[in-house]
Design an enzyme around this catalytic site. Sequence first.
Site, PDB file in Angstrom:
ATOM      1  N   LYS A 186      -4.893  12.691 -13.091  1.00  0.00           N
ATOM      2  CA  LYS A 186      -6.096  11.383 -12.459  1.00  0.00           C
ATOM      3  C   LYS A 186      -6.872  10.957 -13.773  1.00  0.00           C
ATOM      4  O   LYS A 186      -7.427   9.884 -13.637  1.00  0.00           O
ATOM      5  CB  LYS A 186      -7.142  12.196 -11.643  1.00  0.00           C
ATOM      6  N   TYR A 210      -3.411  18.050 -11.924  1.00  0.00           N
ATOM      7  CA  TYR A 210      -3.951  17.370 -11.162  1.00  0.00           C
ATOM      8  C   TYR A 210      -5.107  16.266 -11.761  1.00  0.00           C
ATOM      9  O   TYR A 210      -5.077  15.230 -11.703  1.00  0.00           O
ATOM     10  CB  TYR A 210      -4.425  17.734  -9.727  1.00  0.00           C
ATOM     11  N   ASP A 212      10.627   7.229  -1.673  1.00  0.00           N
ATOM     12  CA  ASP A 212      10.211   8.556  -2.329  1.00  0.00           C
ATOM     13  C   ASP A 212       9.942   8.121  -3.810  1.00  0.00           C
ATOM     14  O   ASP A 212      10.779   7.986  -4.494  1.00  0.00           O
ATOM     15  CB  ASP A 212      11.191   9.511  -2.106  1.00  0.00           C
ATOM     16  N   ILE A 239       0.959  -1.150   0.066  1.00  0.00           N
ATOM     17  CA  ILE A 239      -0.086   0.044  -0.130  1.00  0.00           C
ATOM     18  C   ILE A 239       0.811   1.271   0.093  1.00  0.00           C
ATOM     19  O   ILE A 239       1.724   1.604   0.839  1.00  0.00           O
ATOM     20  CB  ILE A 239      -0.798  -0.059   1.308  1.00  0.00           C
ATOM     21  N   VAL A 276     -12.291  14.215   0.126  1.00  0.00           N
ATOM     22  CA  VAL A 276     -12.155  13.419   1.343  1.00  0.00           C
ATOM     23  C   VAL A 276     -11.289  14.149   2.422  1.00  0.00           C
ATOM     24  O   VAL A 276     -10.384  14.642   2.051  1.00  0.00           O
ATOM     25  CB  VAL A 276     -11.234  12.040   1.193  1.00  0.00           C
TER      26      VAL A 276
HETATM   27  N1  NAP Z   1      -8.328  13.855  -0.264  1.00  0.00           N
HETATM   28  C1  NAP Z   1      -9.177  13.990  -1.347  1.00  0.00           C
HETATM   29  O1  NAP Z   1      -9.948  14.720  -1.320  1.00  0.00           O
HETATM   30  C2  NAP Z   1      -8.804  13.133  -2.422  1.00  0.00           C
HETATM   31  C3  NAP Z   1     -10.033  13.013  -3.514  1.00  0.00           C
HETATM   32  C4  NAP Z   1      -9.784  12.196  -4.591  1.00  0.00           C
HETATM   33  C5  NAP Z   1      -8.699  11.431  -4.657  1.00  0.00           C
HETATM   34  N2  NAP Z   1      -7.553  11.687  -3.664  1.00  0.00           N
HETATM   35  C6  NAP Z   1      -6.401  10.752  -3.971  1.00  0.00           C
HETATM   36  O2  NAP Z   1      -6.152   9.951  -2.768  1.00  0.00           O
HETATM   37  C7  NAP Z   1      -4.874   9.622  -2.767  1.00  0.00           C
HETATM   38  C8  NAP Z   1      -4.488   9.696  -1.324  1.00  0.00           C
HETATM   39  O3  NAP Z   1      -4.392  11.380  -1.010  1.00  0.00           O
HETATM   40  P1  NAP Z   1      -4.999  11.671   0.666  1.00  0.00           P
HETATM   41  O4  NAP Z   1      -6.139  12.179   0.549  1.00  0.00           O
HETATM   42  O5  NAP Z   1      -4.942  10.601   1.416  1.00  0.00           O
HETATM   43  O6  NAP Z   1      -3.915  12.545   0.773  1.00  0.00           O
HETATM   44  P2  NAP Z   1      -2.464  12.575   1.870  1.00  0.00           P
HETATM   45  O7  NAP Z   1      -3.109  12.524   3.281  1.00  0.00           O
HETATM   46  O8  NAP Z   1      -1.732  13.965   1.712  1.00  0.00           O
HETATM   47  O9  NAP Z   1      -1.754  11.456   1.527  1.00  0.00           O
HETATM   48  C9  NAP Z   1      -0.878  11.404   0.467  1.00  0.00           C
HETATM   49  C10 NAP Z   1       0.154  10.276   0.684  1.00  0.00           C
HETATM   50  O10 NAP Z   1       0.772  10.192  -0.519  1.00  0.00           O
HETATM   51  C11 NAP Z   1       2.280   9.666  -0.050  1.00  0.00           C
HETATM   52  N3  NAP Z   1       3.226  10.668  -0.950  1.00  0.00           N
HETATM   53  C12 NAP Z   1       3.225  11.841  -1.205  1.00  0.00           C
HETATM   54  N4  NAP Z   1       4.186  12.058  -1.976  1.00  0.00           N
HETATM   55  C13 NAP Z   1       5.180  10.958  -2.047  1.00  0.00           C
HETATM   56  C14 NAP Z   1       6.194  10.603  -2.464  1.00  0.00           C
HETATM   57  N5  NAP Z   1       7.150  11.327  -3.347  1.00  0.00           N
HETATM   58  N6  NAP Z   1       6.530   9.365  -2.486  1.00  0.00           N
HETATM   59  C15 NAP Z   1       6.008   8.505  -1.698  1.00  0.00           C
HETATM   60  N7  NAP Z   1       4.721   8.691  -1.342  1.00  0.00           N
HETATM   61  C16 NAP Z   1       4.600   9.988  -1.256  1.00  0.00           C
HETATM   62  C17 NAP Z   1       2.360  10.589   1.436  1.00  0.00           C
HETATM   63  O11 NAP Z   1       3.272  10.070   2.383  1.00  0.00           O
HETATM   64  P3  NAP Z   1       4.544  11.012   2.568  1.00  0.00           P
HETATM   65  O12 NAP Z   1       4.384  12.381   2.463  1.00  0.00           O
HETATM   66  O13 NAP Z   1       4.937  10.454   3.861  1.00  0.00           O
HETATM   67  O14 NAP Z   1       5.579  10.463   1.715  1.00  0.00           O
HETATM   68  C18 NAP Z   1       1.111  10.406   1.727  1.00  0.00           C
HETATM   69  O15 NAP Z   1       0.906   9.042   2.466  1.00  0.00           O
HETATM   70  C19 NAP Z   1      -4.045  10.514  -3.663  1.00  0.00           C
HETATM   71  O16 NAP Z   1      -3.819   9.712  -4.917  1.00  0.00           O
HETATM   72  C20 NAP Z   1      -5.210  11.773  -4.174  1.00  0.00           C
HETATM   73  O17 NAP Z   1      -5.052  12.127  -5.454  1.00  0.00           O
HETATM   74  C21 NAP Z   1      -7.702  12.399  -2.630  1.00  0.00           C
END
Ligand code: NAP
Length: 253
Positions: A152, A148, A58, A7, A181
């Site tokens: 997607k 973005y 990363d 994951i 979310v």
């Molecule tokens: N929140 C929303 O409204 C929403 C809606 C639709 C889709 N999504 C999608 O859901 C997914 C998860 O987002 P989230 O909402 O849970 O946001 P989040 O809380 O910011 O989580 C993003 C995750 O991605 C990891 N990440 C970021 N840059 C990275 C890198 N360079 N290498 C490895 N890991 C990296 C972060 O971990 P580290 O910083 O520790 O590396 C973190 O665990 C994303 O694909 C986002 O586009 C989110």
Amino acid sequence: MATTAIITGASSGIGMSFVKALLKESTCPDKIWIVARRLDRLEELAKLSDKLIPVKADLLKEEGIDTIKNKLNEEHPEVVLLVNCAGMGKKGDIADRPSKDISDAITLNCTALSVLTREVIPFMPEDSRIINVGSSAAYLPQPHFTVYAASKSYVVSFSRALARELRKKRIYVTVVCPGPVETEFNKLATDGASAEFTGFRKFVAADADKLAAASLKAARHKRVMFVYGLPNKALHVAAKLMPVGLYLKLFYR
Ligand SMILES: NC(=O)c1ccc[n+]([C@@H]2O[C@H](COP(=O)([O-])OP(=O)(O)OC[C@H]3O[C@@H](n4cnc5c(N)ncnc54)[C@H](OP(=O)(O)O)[C@@H]3O)[C@@H](O)[C@H]2O)c1
């Protein structure tokens, strides 16, 4: 052989919720590699279960992908589930954003997701699952969140085509498309300006734990596209019906 899940994006938000939801399932694999950059967060999460193996990587860097590739080649796990959840996006006009924000979003959301998937597939037995986290932003172009939304759309297109390709291997792909979310996502997208969603998004924002549990269920049922939540489903249908030019004229005058 020990079964394994991988994951990404496990250090926060939806990825962390996927980890917790998977641990609750009776079919939870023997090990879960939890991948992100913030090792302290992963180590804290790993206290929940000895199934959890923190993997600091990363995914914007080749070394990050190599960390997972090398671990796969050393351990030869049977990967029954891959969740590509790591993702990011920056809001604002393209002309006002540094180029790095543009390349990072495309590299993480599209390149890393695709390359990692390709590296993991040889370790997946029949009847395994891939979940790619897309977004409702995939349905239509989004001025001020241009890269973005486009990235997607890539995730959705990639996943749907991959689902077809992998059918003969009996590996099942689900692309999950959530609307807003409550996670750290919006704070990062707005460079810390707004931790919370504004406007209608505030009222329709989903709970990450419920989303993750529902997504695992959708993957178990071999759903190729999983649009989460009623308002989001309505948006998905509307996006199919409305001509793109008209939508852009109406909503982005
Ligand atoms: N929140 C929303 O409204 C929403 C809606 C639709 C889709 N999504 C999608 O859901 C997914 C998860 O987002 P989230 O909402 O849970 O946001 P989040 O809380 O910011 O989580 C993003 C995750 O991605 C990891 N990440 C970021 N840059 C990275 C890198 N360079 N290498 C490895 N890991 C990296 C972060 O971990 P580290 O910083 O520790 O590396 C973190 O665990 C994303 O694909 C986002 O586009 C989110």
